[in-house]
Scaffold this motif. Structure first.
Motif, PDB file in Angstrom:
ATOM      1  N   ALA A  12       0.944  -1.241   0.027  1.00 33.81           N
ATOM      2  CA  ALA A  12       0.084  -0.051   0.017  1.00 33.81           C
ATOM      3  C   ALA A  12       0.737   1.104  -0.053  1.00 33.81           C
ATOM      4  CB  ALA A  12      -0.991  -0.079   1.162  1.00 33.81           C
ATOM      5  N   SER A  13       1.936   1.381   0.787  1.00 34.58           N
ATOM      6  CA  SER A  13       2.812   2.451   0.877  1.00 34.58           C
ATOM      7  C   SER A  13       3.599   2.531  -0.443  1.00 34.58           C
ATOM      8  CB  SER A  13       3.829   2.099   1.917  1.00 34.58           C
ATOM      9  OG  SER A  13       4.834   3.271   2.048  1.00 34.58           O
ATOM     10  N   HIS A  14       3.912   1.470  -1.178  1.00 36.65           N
ATOM     11  CA  HIS A  14       4.855   1.461  -2.403  1.00 36.65           C
ATOM     12  C   HIS A  14       3.717   1.927  -3.414  1.00 36.65           C
ATOM     13  CE1 HIS A  14       7.552   0.253  -5.358  1.00 36.65           C
ATOM     14  NE2 HIS A  14       6.466  -0.465  -6.087  1.00 36.65           N
ATOM     15  N   LEU A  15       2.629   1.678  -3.365  1.00 33.31           N
ATOM     16  CA  LEU A  15       1.686   2.084  -4.500  1.00 33.31           C
ATOM     17  C   LEU A  15       0.998   3.406  -4.046  1.00 33.31           C
ATOM     18  CD1 LEU A  15      -0.027  -1.250  -5.228  1.00 33.31           C
ATOM     19  CD2 LEU A  15       1.590  -0.295  -6.466  1.00 33.31           C
ATOM     20  N   GLY A  16       0.927   3.927  -3.014  1.00 34.71           N
ATOM     21  CA  GLY A  16       0.718   5.338  -2.355  1.00 34.71           C
ATOM     22  C   GLY A  16      -0.777   5.150  -2.446  1.00 34.71           C
ATOM     23  N   VAL A  17      -1.204   3.964  -1.751  1.00 32.60           N
ATOM     24  CA  VAL A  17      -2.855   3.934  -1.731  1.00 32.60           C
ATOM     25  C   VAL A  17      -3.124   3.631  -0.432  1.00 32.60           C
ATOM     26  CG1 VAL A  17      -3.176   3.321  -4.154  1.00 32.60           C
ATOM     27  CG2 VAL A  17      -2.623   1.510  -2.458  1.00 32.60           C
ATOM     28  N   ALA A  18      -4.526   3.483   0.137  1.00 35.85           N
ATOM     29  CA  ALA A  18      -4.787   2.963   1.262  1.00 35.85           C
ATOM     30  C   ALA A  18      -4.783   1.300   1.484  1.00 35.85           C
ATOM     31  CB  ALA A  18      -6.028   3.469   1.636  1.00 35.85           C
ATOM     32  N   LYS A  19      -4.590   0.976   2.510  1.00 40.10           N
ATOM     33  CA  LYS A  19      -4.559  -0.578   2.767  1.00 40.10           C
ATOM     34  C   LYS A  19      -5.952  -1.168   2.267  1.00 40.10           C
ATOM     35  CE  LYS A  19      -3.914  -2.026   6.888  1.00 40.10           C
ATOM     36  NZ  LYS A  19      -3.683  -2.251   8.193  1.00 40.10           N
ATOM     37  N   ASP A  20      -7.392  -0.302   2.483  1.00 40.70           N
ATOM     38  CA  ASP A  20      -8.642  -0.767   2.175  1.00 40.70           C
ATOM     39  C   ASP A  20      -8.624  -0.720   0.656  1.00 40.70           C
ATOM     40  OD1 ASP A  20      -9.346  -0.878   4.482  1.00 40.70           O
ATOM     41  OD2 ASP A  20     -10.572   1.214   4.551  1.00 40.70           O
ATOM     42  N   SER A  21      -7.736  -0.257  -0.227  1.00 37.03           N
ATOM     43  CA  SER A  21      -7.742  -0.043  -1.813  1.00 37.03           C
ATOM     44  C   SER A  21      -7.005  -1.412  -2.208  1.00 37.03           C
ATOM     45  CB  SER A  21      -7.227   1.093  -2.361  1.00 37.03           C
ATOM     46  OG  SER A  21      -7.682   2.027  -2.054  1.00 37.03           O
ATOM     47  N   VAL A  22      -6.017  -1.586  -1.208  1.00 37.45           N
ATOM     48  CA  VAL A  22      -5.261  -3.062  -1.651  1.00 37.45           C
ATOM     49  C   VAL A  22      -6.070  -4.264  -1.436  1.00 37.45           C
ATOM     50  CG1 VAL A  22      -3.339  -4.570  -0.921  1.00 37.45           C
ATOM     51  CG2 VAL A  22      -3.069  -1.985  -1.285  1.00 37.45           C
ATOM     52  N   TYR A  23      -6.869  -4.299  -0.542  1.00 35.08           N
ATOM     53  CA  TYR A  23      -7.840  -5.490  -0.177  1.00 35.08           C
ATOM     54  C   TYR A  23      -8.946  -5.541  -1.134  1.00 35.08           C
ATOM     55  CZ  TYR A  23      -5.764  -6.597   4.355  1.00 35.08           C
ATOM     56  OH  TYR A  23      -4.929  -6.805   5.168  1.00 35.08           O
ATOM     57  N   ARG A  24      -9.566  -4.256  -1.666  1.00 33.16           N
ATOM     58  CA  ARG A  24     -10.620  -4.373  -2.614  1.00 33.16           C
ATOM     59  C   ARG A  24     -10.068  -4.715  -4.041  1.00 33.16           C
ATOM     60  NH1 ARG A  24     -12.267   0.388  -1.220  1.00 33.16           N
ATOM     61  NH2 ARG A  24     -10.964   1.306  -2.368  1.00 33.16           N
ATOM     62  N   ARG A  25      -8.907  -4.213  -4.282  1.00 25.21           N
ATOM     63  CA  ARG A  25      -8.277  -4.896  -5.589  1.00 25.21           C
ATOM     64  C   ARG A  25      -7.885  -6.331  -5.499  1.00 25.21           C
ATOM     65  NH1 ARG A  25      -7.462   0.553  -5.462  1.00 25.21           N
ATOM     66  NH2 ARG A  25      -7.611   1.659  -7.442  1.00 25.21           N
ATOM     67  N   ILE A  26      -7.551  -6.882  -4.366  1.00 26.02           N
ATOM     68  CA  ILE A  26      -7.335  -8.363  -4.131  1.00 26.02           C
ATOM     69  C   ILE A  26      -8.683  -9.185  -4.377  1.00 26.02           C
ATOM     70  CG2 ILE A  26      -6.755 -10.189  -2.628  1.00 26.02           C
ATOM     71  CD1 ILE A  26      -4.661  -8.443  -1.425  1.00 26.02           C
ATOM     72  N   GLU A  27      -9.616  -8.511  -3.810  1.00 23.44           N
ATOM     73  CA  GLU A  27     -10.992  -9.082  -3.950  1.00 23.44           C
ATOM     74  C   GLU A  27     -11.587  -9.261  -5.234  1.00 23.44           C
ATOM     75  OE1 GLU A  27     -15.384  -7.539  -2.331  1.00 23.44           O
ATOM     76  OE2 GLU A  27     -13.954  -8.410  -0.698  1.00 23.44           O
ATOM     77  N   GLN A  28     -11.266  -8.095  -6.181  1.00 18.30           N
ATOM     78  CA  GLN A  28     -11.947  -7.830  -7.508  1.00 18.30           C
ATOM     79  C   GLN A  28     -10.818  -8.871  -8.382  1.00 18.30           C
ATOM     80  OE1 GLN A  28     -11.672  -3.816  -7.759  1.00 18.30           O
ATOM     81  NE2 GLN A  28     -13.538  -3.501  -7.024  1.00 18.30           N
TER      82      GLN A  28
END
Length: 66
Positions: A12-28
């Motif tokens: 999340a830090s590397h991509l500059g996004v929130a952890k929630d965004s990471v989990y959402r993209r995994i789910e998708q």
């Protein structure tokens, strides 16, 4: 030698996004991730390739493919 795995916090830090965004993209099923038990791990090189391929900016409301 294999690339070290990083955590959700680190990707999340590397991509500059929130952890929630990471989990959402995994789910998708849009962010390359590897699951070890209950923990998600990532290769930064795969995440970087994913961003450069243009998938990071895709619509978040896209339905997951199953």
């Amino acid at each position: 030698m294999p690339e070290p795995q990083v955590s959700v916090d680190e990707v999340a830090s590397h991509l500059g996004v929130a952890k929630d965004s990471v989990y959402r993209r995994i789910e998708q099923e849009r962010l390359p991730a590897h699951r070890a038990g209950r923990v998600w791990n990532f290769n930064l090189s795969e995440s970087g390739e994913w961003v450069h391929a243009g998938d990071a900016g895709a619509d978040d409301k896209k339905e997951p493919t199953r």
